[in-house]
Design an enzyme around this catalytic site. Structure first.
Site, mmCIF file in Angstrom:
data_model
loop_
_atom_site.group_PDB
_atom_site.id
_atom_site.type_symbol
_atom_site.label_atom_id
_atom_site.label_comp_id
_atom_site.label_asym_id
_atom_site.label_seq_id
_atom_site.Cartn_x
_atom_site.Cartn_y
_atom_site.Cartn_z
ATOM 1 C CG ASN A 37 1.066 129.000 -3.704
ATOM 2 O OD1 ASN A 37 0.397 129.372 -2.731
ATOM 3 N ND2 ASN A 37 1.261 129.761 -4.768
ATOM 4 C CG LEU A 38 1.911 126.003 2.099
ATOM 5 C CD1 LEU A 38 3.002 125.228 2.867
ATOM 6 C CD2 LEU A 38 0.598 125.943 2.898
ATOM 7 C CG ASN A 40 -2.056 135.248 2.440
ATOM 8 O OD1 ASN A 40 -1.221 135.897 3.066
ATOM 9 N ND2 ASN A 40 -3.351 135.498 2.501
ATOM 10 C CB SER A 129 -15.691 138.631 -3.598
ATOM 11 O OG SER A 129 -15.773 139.782 -2.823
ATOM 12 C CE1 TYR A 153 -9.785 138.864 -4.323
ATOM 13 C CE2 TYR A 153 -11.396 140.555 -3.753
ATOM 14 C CZ TYR A 153 -10.960 139.240 -3.685
ATOM 15 O OH TYR A 153 -11.705 138.318 -3.007
ATOM 16 C CE LYS A 157 -11.841 136.109 -5.674
ATOM 17 N NZ LYS A 157 -11.450 134.714 -5.530
ATOM 18 C CG LEU A 204 -13.940 146.481 11.156
ATOM 19 C CD1 LEU A 204 -13.303 147.821 11.505
ATOM 20 C CD2 LEU A 204 -15.459 146.627 11.035
ATOM 21 N NE ARG A 235 -18.072 147.144 3.379
ATOM 22 C CZ ARG A 235 -18.319 148.436 3.226
ATOM 23 N NH1 ARG A 235 -19.475 148.965 3.589
ATOM 24 N NH2 ARG A 235 -17.396 149.224 2.672
#
Ligand code: NAD
Ligand code: UD1
Length: 358
Positions: A37-38, A40, A129, A153, A157, A204, A235
């Protein structure tokens, strides 16, 4: 030349990871259609992927919560599997707008699954994630570590993972791969596609890149007092091109008649279904490691200051990627220097991301 394989529906395919995955799919000779749906992303990312792969991309603009629009796709094309990237992903925003996040991510996935089931499409690769591990007691992180979430968020997930496990229990013709990404960074080596965050980046790498290119003055390093080698957060940064290949391996896994069980014998697919794997490198790098690597790649000085820790951050997060190697024959190959060089090429060539395309 290989025969063209059946059609893959790529939800969220115009986004950062999706657009890179389209190239990997094209190289592996998978035929695909993008549904996005664009909200983002921009259609320009697909124009650029078309230039890279040298052919046009089938694209339908639409929302995963729009069952009618999805159904039209399933009646038009012979879609046999779905790579499901579409979702909202900003942690801070999810705390402000939990209803929107659960509606988009969880409800959207439910609509998608019901349309898939109606059209007998039962193969799905889902973008999960490392956030589902919460604050892990130890590192490296293995897939059987306890799961938790600290924000909407992350919870979206976790909920979707649970929903997919229940879908399999109800109908074990479904083949499901849950890919838990660590920290995707970098860009395609052409420097023509990449991560294009809205506004001030939360993550980052885009923040460092925008500082190096002169759009931001100074990187705030969130916390210098963690129990890590230099006090800054550690990370598992993974090159997005390596990550993209993991999706091709997941699709290949669907079509292989057998897979490798944890005791290394070949077994029928359902034995390890749903398959849940970490996609990470297994290496942990600190914020300052990444900053230095980016300075080397860009030959720019990146100003920084140490500020208090960011709420919700953890000290260390990196994968044990051995299960992905065993089950998917996938491993990350690219170094942090390549991640930074490729990020820089994208940033330098496209200081405004996909806006003002030349
Ligand atoms: P992205 O925002 O660049 O791409 C997501 C795409 O989904 C966008 O193009 C967006 O327009 C589209 N989309 C969102 N909601 C939609 C909807 N309701 N209907 C149709 N399209 C919709 O994000 P990304 O970094 O490419 O991430 C892809 C997936 O991977 C997401 O599900 C994200 O949560 C997950 N993930 C990302 C990271 C990361 O650091 N980038 C880490 C772990 C997991
Ligand atoms: C973030 C998300 C996480 C998501 C993951 C993968 C948050 C709180 N978490 O994780 O849900 O799964 O991305 O994309 O957003 N840092 C700075 N200065 C900055 C930005 C980051 O010092 O301006 C530090 C952080 O403290 C951390 C590291 O850099 O130590 C990486 O941060 P980031 O890129 O935001 O990713 P994660 O926090 O790992």
């Amino acid at each position: 030349m290989n025969a063209v394989k059946p059609m893959v529906l790529v939800t969220g395919g115009a986004g950062y990871i999706g657009s890179h995955t389209l190239i990997a799919l094209a190289e592996a000779n998978y035929d695909f259609i993008v549904y996005d749906n664009l909200c983002n992303s921009s259609k320009e990312s697909l124009n650029r992927v078309e230039k890279i792969i040298g052919k046009s991309i089938k694209f339908q603009e639409g929302d995963i919560r729009d069952a009618d629009c999805l159904e039209r796709l399933f009646t038009t094309y012979n879609i046999d599997s779905v790579i499901h990237f579409a979702g909202l992903k900003a942690v801070g925003e999810s705390v402000e707008k939990p209803i929107e996040y659960f509606d988009n991510n969880v409800n959207g996935t439910l609509v998608l699954l019901s349309v898939m089931k109606k059209y007998n499409c039962k193969q799905i690769v889902f973008s999960s994630s490392a956030t589902v591990y919460g604050d892990p007691a130890t590192t490296p992180i293995k897939e059987d570590f306890p799961l938790s979430a600290t924000n909407p968020y992350g919870r979206s997930k976790l909920f979707i993972e649970e929903i997919l496990r229940d879908v399999f229990v109800s109908d074990n013709e479904f083949k499901i791969v849950l890919l838990r990404y660590f920290n995707p960074v970098g860009s395609h080596s052409s420097g023509t596609i990449g991560e294009d965050p809205n506004g001030i980046p939360n993550n980052l790498m885009p923040f460092i890149a925008q500082t190096a290119v002169g759009k931001r003055e100074c990187l705030s390093v969130f916390g210098g007092d963690y129990d890590t080698k230099d006090g800054t957060g550690v990370r598992d940064y993974i090159h997005v091109v390596d990550l993209a290949l993991g999706h091709v391996k997941a699709l290949d896994y669907f079509t292989s008649e057998t897979s490798i069980s944890p005791d290394e014998t070949r077994v029928p697919f359902p034995k390890t279904n749903p398959l849940t794997v970490n996609l990470g490198t297994g290496n942990g790098y600190s914020v300052l490691d990444m900053l230095k690597a980016f300075e080397r790649a860009s030959e720019k000085k990146v100003a920084y200051k140490i500020v208090p820790r960011r709420a919700g951050d953890i000290a260390k997060c990196f994968a044990d990627p051995s299960y992905a190697k065993k089950m998917l024959d996938w491993e990350a190959k690219k170094s942090i220097d390549e991640m930074c060089e490729d990020s820089w090429r994208w940033q330098e060539n496209n200081p405004d991301g996909y806006q003002n395309p030349t």
